[in-house]
Motif scaffolding. Sequence first.
Motif, short mmCIF file in Angstrom:
data_model
loop_
_atom_site.label_atom_id
_atom_site.label_comp_id
_atom_site.label_asym_id
_atom_site.label_seq_id
_atom_site.Cartn_x
_atom_site.Cartn_y
_atom_site.Cartn_z
N TYR A 22 0.83 -1.21 0.00
CA TYR A 22 0.00 0.00 0.00
C TYR A 22 0.87 1.26 0.00
O TYR A 22 0.50 2.26 -0.57
CB TYR A 22 -0.99 0.00 1.18
N ASP A 23 2.06 1.25 0.64
CA ASP A 23 2.97 2.40 0.61
C ASP A 23 3.51 2.63 -0.80
O ASP A 23 3.63 3.76 -1.26
CB ASP A 23 4.15 2.19 1.56
N ILE A 24 3.80 1.53 -1.47
CA ILE A 24 4.31 1.64 -2.84
C ILE A 24 3.25 2.20 -3.75
O ILE A 24 3.51 3.08 -4.59
CB ILE A 24 4.81 0.26 -3.34
N VAL A 25 2.00 1.76 -3.61
CA VAL A 25 0.92 2.23 -4.47
C VAL A 25 0.66 3.70 -4.23
O VAL A 25 0.57 4.50 -5.18
CB VAL A 25 -0.37 1.39 -4.23
N TRP A 26 0.48 4.09 -2.98
CA TRP A 26 0.20 5.51 -2.70
C TRP A 26 1.39 6.41 -3.08
O TRP A 26 1.21 7.52 -3.57
CB TRP A 26 -0.16 5.72 -1.23
N SER A 27 2.56 5.95 -2.92
CA SER A 27 3.75 6.72 -3.32
C SER A 27 3.79 6.87 -4.84
O SER A 27 4.14 7.94 -5.37
CB SER A 27 5.02 6.03 -2.85
N ALA A 28 3.43 5.79 -5.56
CA ALA A 28 3.41 5.86 -7.03
C ALA A 28 2.35 6.84 -7.50
O ALA A 28 2.56 7.61 -8.45
CB ALA A 28 3.17 4.47 -7.61
N ILE A 29 1.16 6.83 -6.84
CA ILE A 29 0.09 7.76 -7.23
C ILE A 29 0.54 9.20 -6.97
O ILE A 29 0.38 10.09 -7.82
CB ILE A 29 -1.21 7.43 -6.47
N PHE A 31 3.59 10.28 -6.84
CA PHE A 31 4.66 10.57 -7.79
C PHE A 31 4.10 10.92 -9.16
O PHE A 31 4.56 11.86 -9.83
CB PHE A 31 5.63 9.38 -7.89
N LEU A 32 3.07 10.15 -9.60
CA LEU A 32 2.44 10.42 -10.91
C LEU A 32 1.74 11.78 -10.91
O LEU A 32 1.79 12.50 -11.91
CB LEU A 32 1.46 9.30 -11.26
N ILE A 33 1.09 12.15 -9.81
CA ILE A 33 0.42 13.45 -9.73
C ILE A 33 1.47 14.57 -9.83
O ILE A 33 1.30 15.53 -10.59
CB ILE A 33 -0.41 13.56 -8.43
N VAL A 34 2.55 14.42 -9.10
CA VAL A 34 3.61 15.44 -9.13
C VAL A 34 4.24 15.48 -10.52
O VAL A 34 4.53 16.55 -11.07
CB VAL A 34 4.66 15.16 -8.03
N LEU A 35 4.45 14.29 -11.12
CA LEU A 35 5.05 14.22 -12.45
C LEU A 35 4.17 14.88 -13.50
O LEU A 35 4.64 15.66 -14.32
CB LEU A 35 5.33 12.76 -12.82
N VAL A 36 2.86 14.60 -13.45
CA VAL A 36 1.93 15.20 -14.41
C VAL A 36 1.86 16.71 -14.19
O VAL A 36 1.89 17.49 -15.15
CB VAL A 36 0.53 14.54 -14.30
N ALA A 37 1.81 17.14 -12.93
CA ALA A 37 1.75 18.58 -12.65
C ALA A 37 3.06 19.25 -13.14
O ALA A 37 3.04 20.32 -13.75
CB ALA A 37 1.56 18.82 -11.15
N PHE A 38 4.15 18.60 -12.88
CA PHE A 38 5.44 19.16 -13.33
C PHE A 38 5.50 19.20 -14.85
O PHE A 38 5.93 20.17 -15.44
CB PHE A 38 6.59 18.30 -12.76
N TRP A 39 5.06 18.09 -15.48
CA TRP A 39 5.10 17.99 -16.95
C TRP A 39 4.18 18.99 -17.61
O TRP A 39 4.54 19.58 -18.63
CB TRP A 39 4.70 16.57 -17.33
N LYS A 40 3.00 19.21 -17.07
CA LYS A 40 2.01 20.08 -17.70
C LYS A 40 2.14 21.54 -17.28
O LYS A 40 1.82 22.42 -18.06
CB LYS A 40 0.57 19.59 -17.36
N VAL A 41 2.57 21.82 -16.07
CA VAL A 41 2.56 23.20 -15.58
C VAL A 41 3.98 23.78 -15.52
O VAL A 41 4.27 24.81 -16.13
CB VAL A 41 1.89 23.27 -14.18
N PHE A 42 4.83 23.13 -14.77
CA PHE A 42 6.14 23.73 -14.50
C PHE A 42 7.11 23.62 -15.68
O PHE A 42 7.85 24.55 -15.98
CB PHE A 42 6.77 23.07 -13.26
#
Length: 182
Positions: A22-29, A31-42
Amino acid sequence: MNYAVQFAAEGTTQNPLLPATYDIVWSAIAFLIVLVAFWKVFLPKVQVMLDARAEAIEGNIAKADEAQAKAEAALQEYTAQLASARQEAGEIREAARTDATKIVSKAKEDATTEQARITQAAQVQIEAERQGALVSLRKDVGSLAIDLASGVVGESLSDDKKASALVDRFLVELEASERAAK
């Protein structure tokens, strides 16, 4: 430390270095949110900023190249002007030397002319004084000779024409004897 106690109490054989699923799953989610935000916004904002900075740098490089070209052109122009000024200064010096030579020769010529004029004026004055002295001397010698002759003869020689002729003849004979002695 709590985790170690809990791990020991459960008695499971899970690897303590690996986190729970469950730590791996929530960490991956997350990470993906931060990655998408970074990719699309920053990332686009950073890319725009980097592109603007690159354009500014390229513009500054172009300006620097242009300024360097202008500086080189100004240096060449300055060098040409300096060479021209040196050449002109040489011509001015040469003209000054020529003028100085002309002035010196003119001054020498004027001095020679003035010297000749002064010498000629002095010779004329000397000749005039010599003639004046000669006339005065003839007159004085004549009157002395007449007085002397009057005393020797015992008569008065009052006839001016006779006395003058006698004096002139005496002086001519005296000059002739002086020339013969030389």
